[in-house]
Design an enzyme around this catalytic site. Structure first.
Site, PDB file in Angstrom:
ATOM      1  CD  GLU A 113      82.920  48.625 -16.158  1.00  0.00           C
ATOM      2  OE1 GLU A 113      81.777  48.534 -16.656  1.00  0.00           O
ATOM      3  OE2 GLU A 113      83.861  49.231 -16.701  1.00  0.00           O
ATOM      4  CG  HIS A 160      85.870  55.024 -11.372  1.00  0.00           C
ATOM      5  ND1 HIS A 160      87.185  54.613 -11.352  1.00  0.00           N
ATOM      6  CD2 HIS A 160      85.571  55.251 -12.687  1.00  0.00           C
ATOM      7  CE1 HIS A 160      87.662  54.585 -12.584  1.00  0.00           C
ATOM      8  NE2 HIS A 160      86.698  54.963 -13.417  1.00  0.00           N
TER       9      HIS A 160
END
Length: 419
Positions: free
Chosen positions: A200, A133
Site C-alpha cells: 500500500e 485486489h
C-alpha cells in the site's frame, strides 16, 4: 517531464539514488547513543535539520520547530511553512550554494544512522480501494470477482490502530488469535498460519479539519503533507474468522509498517496521474479538479532466513488504485469526522491485472492453492518465520527518481501464549 536538480552533494546527482535534490524527504535519525533528530535525506547523506535550525541556517518560525524528533510541528504550521522550508533546503543544498561551507559539517552518512518513526501517528485508517485486489479477493473468498454493491460508489475503509504503526526495520511477531477451519465445530487458538502482506501507499494528513465540517476533494488534496510506503500485515486466517459482520480487527491490529522517509506531496507533483475511468459515476461530492494518483513504480521482495538475496515477487504501480488519497480523505470527513494532523490513511492493497502485479501473497498463491517459487528454489504460499518482506517504490523522472526508502519487516515466531 521535470529534470534533475543538481546538488553539491555529489551522491545526490546519481540516477540510482532515491534521494536527489528533487526529493528532499523528511525523516528522523540518530547516530550511536545520540537522541533522535529530524533530518532530510540528500543522496547517501542526511542533513541534520535540527542542527541547521540551531545555527540559524533554517528559520521557519519564531519558535523552534525541529527541537522535537518528529515532523508534526512543521505540518501544524501549514502550507506556507512547508513551501518555505523546501525552498530553503534547495538553496542550502543546490549546486553552487554560497552556504555550502556552513552546511557541509551538518551532513551525516546514512550508512551510519538509525532511522525512527518520522511522525507521530494520530489515527490510522485503512482503505480497500484497489479494483483488481477487490475483485481477486471476491473470487478467492466468495467464488466470484463481482464487487460489493457499494464498492464502485464509495472508498471503503476501516479504523485501525495507530499504536501498531511501526517504522521500517521493526520486527513483527507472528500474531496469535482465533482461527476456525471450515469443517471444524469450534475455533482454535494459536499462531496465524496464513500470514500475509499488503502493498500500500500511506497518505499523511498535514492539516486538520473541524469536527462536524465536511471537506471537498480539492481541500483534502491540499491537506495531504506527504506519502510513505505502507505494509498492512494481515493474518488471513484470524481475519477470515472475525471479519463478519464488522470487518478487520485482530487480523490487522498486530502491525503496520511504513517506510522511514516522508516524501512530500510537492516532490511528487510532477508525477500526478489520473484515477481510472469510472465504471459508475461518482456522486458529485467525490469530484476534484486535479489528477489524484501518482506514477510510482512499486515492488514486493521476499527473502527467506539465511538466503543471500531477496526475490522480487510482485511489481505494480500506484496508478492501479481506483480511489485517490484525496477522495478517501474527503469521504472520511464527509459525515463530520474531524481529521487530525498526523492521521495516516492506507490506500488499500495495490494490485494490477496480472499475477506478477498482485500486491498480497493471498492473491499470488490464490489463498495457498498455487505456491510460487523464489529465486532460491524455495516455495511459499504465505510468510514463514524468519522471512523478510520488503516494499520498494520510486517515481521515475528524466535521469532521476523520487524514492521512499525501503519498507522492511522480518517475521519472528509467535509469542508463547498462554504462558
Amino acid at each position: 517531464m521535470s529534470q534533475l536538480k543538481k546538488s553539491w552533494v555529489e551522491s545526490a546527482n546519481s540516477p540510482d539514488t532515491p534521494f536527489p535534490l528533487n526529493n528532499l524527504p523528511y525523516g528522523v535519525f540518530s547516530v550511536g547513543d545520540d537522541e533522535p533528530r529530524c533530518g532530510v535525506a540528500i543522496g547517501d547523506m542526511i542533513l541534520d535539520v535540527a542542527a541547521a535550525e540551531e545555527l540559524g541556517l533554517i528559520e521557519i518560525s519564531d519558535d523552534p520547530v525541529f527541537d522535537v524528533p518528529f515532523w508534526n510541528e512543521l505540518m501544524e504550521l501549514g502550507s506556507d511553512a512547508w513551501v518555505a522550508l523546501r525552498s530553503r533546503l534547495e538553496q542550502l543544498l543546490a549546486e553552487g550554494s554560497t552556504e555550502r561551507a556552513a552546511v557541509e559539517p551538518l551532513l551525516v552518512a546514512q550508512a551510519g544512522a538509525d532511522l525512527h518513526m518520522p511522525f507521530l501517528v494520530s489515527e490510522y485508517t485503512d482503505f480497500y480501494a484497489g479494483r483488481q485486489h477487490a475483485a481477486n479477493m471476491g473470487a478467492i473468498l466468495r467464488g466470484s470477482p463481482d464487487l460489493p454493491a457499494n464498492w464502485l460508489h464509495i472508498p471503503i475503509g476501516y479504523n485501525g490502530r495507530a499504536s501498531s504503526v511501526v517504522v521500517s526495520g521493526t520486527d513483527i511477531h507472528r500474531p496469535n488469535g482465533q482461527r476456525k477451519a471450515p469443517d471444524a465445530e469450534m475455533p482454535s487458538f494459536g499462531p496465524s498460519a496464513r500470514l500475509d502482506i499488503e502493498l500500500e501507499m500511506g497518505a499523511i494528513v498535514g492539516k486538520p479539519s473541524a469536527f462536524g465540517q465536511p471537506i471537498t476533494v480539492d481541500e483534502a488534496d491540499d491537506m495531504i503533507f506527504g506519502y510513505v510506503l505502507l505494509n498492512d500485515w494481515s493474518a488471513r486466517d484470524i481475519q477470515g474468522w472475525e471479519y463478519q459482520p464488522l470487518g478487520p480487527f485482530q487480523g490487522k491490529a498486530f502491525g503496520t509498517s511504513i517506510s522511514p522517509w516522508i516524501v512530500t506531496a510537492s516532490a511528487l507533483e510532477a508525477f500526478r496521474a489520473p484515477t481510472p475511468k469510472r465504471e459508475k459515476e461518482l456522486l458529485p461530492y467525490l469530484s476534484g479538479s486535479k489528477d489524484g494518483l501518482y506514477d510510482i513504480d512499486l515492488q514486493v521482495l521476499m527473502q527467506p532466513e539465511g538466503a543471500d538475496k531477496a526475490s522480487v515477487v510482485g511489481e505494480t504501480n500506484y496508478t492501479r488504485m481506483y480511489y485517490s488519497a484525496a477522495e478517501q480523505l474527503c469521504h472520511h470527513a464527509i459525515g463530520g469526522c474531524a481529521m487530525n494532523v498526523g492521521d495516516l490513511l492506507g490506500s488499500g492493497t495495490i494490485s494490477g491485472p496480472t499475477k506478477t502485479e498482485y500486491g498480497s501473497l493471498m492473491e499470488m498463491s490464490w489463498a495457498g492453492r498455487e505456491p510460487f517459487t523464489l529465486d532460491t528454489g524455495e516455495t511459499r504460499t504465505f510468510i514463514e518465520d524468519g522471512d523478510t518482506l520488503t516494499l520498494r517504490g520510486a517515481a521515475k523522472g528524466d535521469g532521476f527518481q523520487i524514492g521512499f526508502g525501503d519498507c522492511v519487516g522480518t517475521i519472528l515466531p509467535a509469542v508463547n501464549w498462554p504462558k
